[in-house]
Design a protein around this motif. Structure first.
Motif, PDB file in Angstrom:
ATOM      1  N   PRO A  14       0.843  -1.205   0.000  1.00  0.00           N
ATOM      2  CA  PRO A  14       0.000   0.000   0.000  1.00  0.00           C
ATOM      3  C   PRO A  14       0.879   1.255   0.000  1.00  0.00           C
ATOM      4  N   GLU A  15       0.282   2.382  -0.382  1.00  0.00           N
ATOM      5  CA  GLU A  15       1.035   3.644  -0.466  1.00  0.00           C
ATOM      6  C   GLU A  15       1.699   3.994   0.868  1.00  0.00           C
ATOM      7  N   LEU A  16       0.963   3.773   1.950  1.00  0.00           N
ATOM      8  CA  LEU A  16       1.459   4.230   3.246  1.00  0.00           C
ATOM      9  C   LEU A  16       1.890   3.057   4.120  1.00  0.00           C
ATOM     10  N   GLU A  17       3.014   3.224   4.765  1.00  0.00           N
ATOM     11  CA  GLU A  17       3.533   2.203   5.682  1.00  0.00           C
ATOM     12  C   GLU A  17       3.508   2.832   7.075  1.00  0.00           C
ATOM     13  N   MET A  18       2.476   2.470   7.845  1.00  0.00           N
ATOM     14  CA  MET A  18       2.281   3.193   9.104  1.00  0.00           C
ATOM     15  C   MET A  18       2.118   2.256  10.299  1.00  0.00           C
ATOM     16  N   VAL A  19       2.353   2.820  11.465  1.00  0.00           N
ATOM     17  CA  VAL A  19       2.015   2.142  12.714  1.00  0.00           C
ATOM     18  C   VAL A  19       0.999   3.019  13.409  1.00  0.00           C
ATOM     19  N   ARG A  20      -0.133   2.426  13.732  1.00  0.00           N
ATOM     20  CA  ARG A  20      -1.213   3.194  14.344  1.00  0.00           C
ATOM     21  C   ARG A  20      -1.206   3.035  15.854  1.00  0.00           C
ATOM     22  N   LEU A  21      -1.236   4.175  16.542  1.00  0.00           N
ATOM     23  CA  LEU A  21      -1.405   4.173  17.991  1.00  0.00           C
ATOM     24  C   LEU A  21      -2.868   4.550  18.219  1.00  0.00           C
ATOM     25  N   ALA A  22      -3.731   3.555  18.315  1.00  0.00           N
ATOM     26  CA  ALA A  22      -5.168   3.827  18.462  1.00  0.00           C
ATOM     27  C   ALA A  22      -5.466   4.097  19.927  1.00  0.00           C
ATOM     28  N   ILE A  23      -6.272   5.095  20.178  1.00  0.00           N
ATOM     29  CA  ILE A  23      -6.563   5.478  21.559  1.00  0.00           C
ATOM     30  C   ILE A  23      -7.948   4.962  21.961  1.00  0.00           C
ATOM     31  N   PRO A  24      -8.003   3.979  22.868  1.00  0.00           N
ATOM     32  CA  PRO A  24      -9.308   3.508  23.338  1.00  0.00           C
ATOM     33  C   PRO A  24     -10.093   4.662  23.971  1.00  0.00           C
ATOM     34  N   ARG A  25     -11.410   4.625  23.846  1.00  0.00           N
ATOM     35  CA  ARG A  25     -12.234   5.731  24.335  1.00  0.00           C
ATOM     36  C   ARG A  25     -12.391   5.703  25.858  1.00  0.00           C
ATOM     37  N   ARG A  26     -12.049   6.807  26.500  1.00  0.00           N
ATOM     38  CA  ARG A  26     -12.253   7.032  27.941  1.00  0.00           C
ATOM     39  C   ARG A  26     -11.466   6.064  28.822  1.00  0.00           C
ATOM     40  N   VAL A  27     -10.366   5.506  28.289  1.00  0.00           N
ATOM     41  CA  VAL A  27      -9.641   4.461  29.011  1.00  0.00           C
ATOM     42  C   VAL A  27      -8.317   4.955  29.595  1.00  0.00           C
ATOM     43  N   TYR A  28      -7.560   5.684  28.799  1.00  0.00           N
ATOM     44  CA  TYR A  28      -6.245   6.124  29.247  1.00  0.00           C
ATOM     45  C   TYR A  28      -6.235   7.622  29.561  1.00  0.00           C
ATOM     46  N   THR A  29      -5.384   7.978  30.520  1.00  0.00           N
ATOM     47  CA  THR A  29      -5.269   9.380  30.926  1.00  0.00           C
ATOM     48  C   THR A  29      -4.114  10.048  30.179  1.00  0.00           C
ATOM     49  N   GLY A  30      -3.984  11.325  30.366  1.00  0.00           N
ATOM     50  CA  GLY A  30      -2.886  12.072  29.762  1.00  0.00           C
ATOM     51  C   GLY A  30      -1.523  11.503  30.166  1.00  0.00           C
ATOM     52  N   ALA A  31      -1.411  11.032  31.409  1.00  0.00           N
ATOM     53  CA  ALA A  31      -0.126  10.487  31.866  1.00  0.00           C
ATOM     54  C   ALA A  31       0.237   9.221  31.085  1.00  0.00           C
ATOM     55  N   HIS A  32      -0.771   8.428  30.777  1.00  0.00           N
ATOM     56  CA  HIS A  32      -0.503   7.222  29.975  1.00  0.00           C
ATOM     57  C   HIS A  32       0.034   7.601  28.595  1.00  0.00           C
ATOM     58  N   LEU A  33      -0.576   8.615  28.019  1.00  0.00           N
ATOM     59  CA  LEU A  33      -0.148   9.034  26.683  1.00  0.00           C
ATOM     60  C   LEU A  33       1.256   9.625  26.727  1.00  0.00           C
ATOM     61  N   GLN A  34       1.544  10.325  27.816  1.00  0.00           N
ATOM     62  CA  GLN A  34       2.875  10.899  27.986  1.00  0.00           C
ATOM     63  C   GLN A  34       3.917   9.775  28.054  1.00  0.00           C
ATOM     64  N   PHE A  35       3.578   8.707  28.749  1.00  0.00           N
ATOM     65  CA  PHE A  35       4.476   7.543  28.821  1.00  0.00           C
ATOM     66  C   PHE A  35       4.740   6.980  27.423  1.00  0.00           C
ATOM     67  N   VAL A  36       3.684   6.888  26.619  1.00  0.00           N
ATOM     68  CA  VAL A  36       3.824   6.351  25.262  1.00  0.00           C
ATOM     69  C   VAL A  36       4.743   7.253  24.436  1.00  0.00           C
ATOM     70  N   ALA A  37       4.538   8.554  24.554  1.00  0.00           N
ATOM     71  CA  ALA A  37       5.374   9.495  23.795  1.00  0.00           C
ATOM     72  C   ALA A  37       6.831   9.359  24.221  1.00  0.00           C
ATOM     73  N   GLU A  38       7.073   9.289  25.534  1.00  0.00           N
ATOM     74  CA  GLU A  38       8.459   9.177  26.019  1.00  0.00           C
ATOM     75  C   GLU A  38       9.106   7.888  25.513  1.00  0.00           C
ATOM     76  N   ALA A  39       8.337   6.812  25.515  1.00  0.00           N
ATOM     77  CA  ALA A  39       8.857   5.521  25.038  1.00  0.00           C
ATOM     78  C   ALA A  39       9.258   5.617  23.569  1.00  0.00           C
ATOM     79  N   LEU A  40       8.393   6.205  22.775  1.00  0.00           N
ATOM     80  CA  LEU A  40       8.688   6.310  21.338  1.00  0.00           C
ATOM     81  C   LEU A  40       9.880   7.221  21.060  1.00  0.00           C
ATOM     82  N   ILE A  41       9.995   8.269  21.851  1.00  0.00           N
ATOM     83  CA  ILE A  41      11.115   9.195  21.667  1.00  0.00           C
ATOM     84  C   ILE A  41      12.434   8.474  21.980  1.00  0.00           C
ATOM     85  N   GLU A  42      12.416   7.670  23.025  1.00  0.00           N
ATOM     86  CA  GLU A  42      13.604   6.894  23.393  1.00  0.00           C
ATOM     87  C   GLU A  42      13.920   5.857  22.310  1.00  0.00           C
TER      88      GLU A  42
END
Ligand code: P71
Length: 460
Positions: A402-430
């Motif tokens: 396919p044209e695009l080669e992507m990895v999707r970080l899907a966000i479950p509805r009303r499940v994770y807090t901002g701190a969880h997302l911050q952890f994900v961002a820090e992990a990916l940056i590392e």
């Protein structure tokens, strides 16, 4: 650089579910066992699960209260009538036919109206939709506007279908071979991008001109309506409900996975006006899903969906939901991680081929990134790229990607807090700092349809 604000959660947490952590050694063993396929990893061994936003929502107190009112009669349970009324009030079609999830809705609809050699146009088909078309010997074709494939284009409605591409297809193949045109809102395979009302009207006119029924794949209709409110001129003052009603007013029906914008863990439906089609669909439903007033669901599930579908239109909820994606995407973007823009409604998509430029497409960089993200941080994401949508075009031939080669970080509805997302961002940056250590893979076993769910791979 602009400050990226952590969004405020517009809910309190009443029930909690512990998150268990695992060691890297444990995760390494699990990857080996699962054939380097994160679908094969037990969910309890996942720290933050961004595999999908489908069926993973947290239900509200109202929905849980509704579960107790489940009427478990075989036929004509009261909860069916609640669902029928809720769906009619938003979608506006006469028939509401419940199914256990979205792909079942696709199967009973397509099974009733498609035949071998037919063609189904869409902006971009999602995996199960494509498979349900193709399993019947029909062809699934994508006609998204050109910007859909450009991850850097800031176009506000990259989900739009190109009316000229659609017309050319109808003219060249003949309208008689096209039993229906689909429109996926939001466009999941193309970065979770919205479709504008302008485009919905245009496509609807093309379909009407050739007398072809026009259906929505409506999974994320509320997120789409919210983006229209935010981005399309003339809709700023309309409610999201009014916008959704207008969207559906240009169509003949819809399939729906309630596991997305109806905020339930299981459920879906087909809704449409045509009596003859509805009758065929109900007959197909009885064979495999169940009686037409429950379609494979318990009364309590019908009630949860009847209540959830209205909650998904709450503008405070939608504001937070889209802010979560913008927050996570913003943190990644600011750190120089290649992401698809604008950020979608339900997920952030990483451009895996740019993240891992040393891994060629045939060694599945997107898949490699999902493996690395789990191995190093216990985070589960999904590849939307060469394994999910690649296909061999013939015996011994090269694989097409396919044209695009992507990895999707899907966000479950009303499940994770901002701190969880911050952890994900820090992990990916590392992880991005050590990206040169990530290796490509090859497939050692695969199934003929939807191979990503069960494929086994090997690291190179
Ligand atoms: C998603 C899913 C479900 C999924 C797919 C692949 C891996 C993991 C989970 C399902 C959709 C969808 C669209 C646009 C129809 C379905 C089928 N999406 N149309 O995005 O996104 O619905 O799952 O209820 O059968 O993670 P269903």
């Amino acid at each position: 650089m602009a400050e990226i604000k952590m969004p405020f959660e517009p809910f309190r947490i009443k029930v909690v579910e512990p998150i268990r952590t695992t060691t890297r050694r444990e995760r390494e063993a699990l990857l080996k066992q699962s054939g380097y396929n994160i679908f094969g990893v037990p969910a309890e061994k996942v720290t933050i699960d961004l595999l999908t936003d489908s069926g993973t929502s947290a239900m509200s107190d109202e929905q849980w209260a509704g579960m107790m009112t489940g009427d478990e009669s075989y036929a004509g349970a009261r909860n069916f009538f609640h669902l029928e009324k809720a769906v009619q009030s938003i979608f506006g079609f006469t028939h509401v036919i419940p199914t256990h999830q979205g792909r079942a809705a696709e199967r009973v609809l397509f099974g009733s109206v498609l035949k071998k050699g037919d063609i189904v146009p869409n902006n971009i088909h999602f995996d199960t939709t494509r498979a349900n078309v193709e399993v019947l010997g029909a062809k699934a074709m994508d006609f998204a506007r050109d910007e859909a494939y450009d991850p850097d284009s800031g176009h506000p409605f990259k989900g739009d279908m190109d009316p000229d591409k659609l017309k050319r297809c109808i003219e060249s193949k003949g309208p008689g071979r096209i039993p229906l045109v689909l429109m996926t809102v939001t466009n999941n395979s193309g970065g979770g991008q919205p479709v504008s009302l302008r485009n919905i009207k245009d496509i609807s006119e093309v379909c009407a001109h050739y007398d072809i029924p026009f259906f929505f794949d409506a999974c994320r209709f509320a997120e789409n309506a919210f983006f229209i409110k935010k981005r399309e001129k003339g809709y700023e003052k309309k409610s999201v409900l009014e916008i959704a009603q207008e969207m559906f007013s240009y169509a003949d029906g819809a399939t729906m996975s309630g596991k997305k914008d109806a905020l339930v863990n299981i459920g879906g439906f087909v809704t449409l006006d045509d009596d003859a089609w509805a009758e065929r669909i109900k007959n197909a439903l009885i064979i495999s899903e169940g009686f037409p007033t429950y379609g494979g669901l318990a009364g309590r599930d019908l009630e949860a969906m009847a209540r959830g579908i209205g909650e998904a239109l709450d503008e405070g909820y939608l504001e937070h939901r889209t802010a979560q994606a913008a927050y996570l995407g913003g943190l990644l973007d600011q750190a120089g991680i290649p992401v698809f823009k604008p950020f979608g409604g339900h997920a952030v998509y990483i451009l895996a081929d740019r993240f891992l430029p040393h891994i060629p497409r045939k060694k599945y960089p997107g898949w490699a990134l999902t493996v690395a993200l789990y191995r190093e941080y216990g985070i589960r994401a999904v590849e939307i790229g060469g394994v999910m949508f690649g296909s061999k075009t013939g015996r011994g031939r090269e694989e097409a990607y396919p044209e695009l080669e992507m990895v999707r970080l899907a966000i479950p509805r009303r499940v994770y807090t901002g701190a969880h997302l911050q952890f994900v961002a820090e992990a990916l940056i590392e992880l991005h700092k050590h990206r040169d250590k990530i290796r490509g893979l090859r497939i050692v076993r695969e199934s003929p349809f939807l191979r990503h769910f069960t494929a086994r791979l090997e690291e190179l």
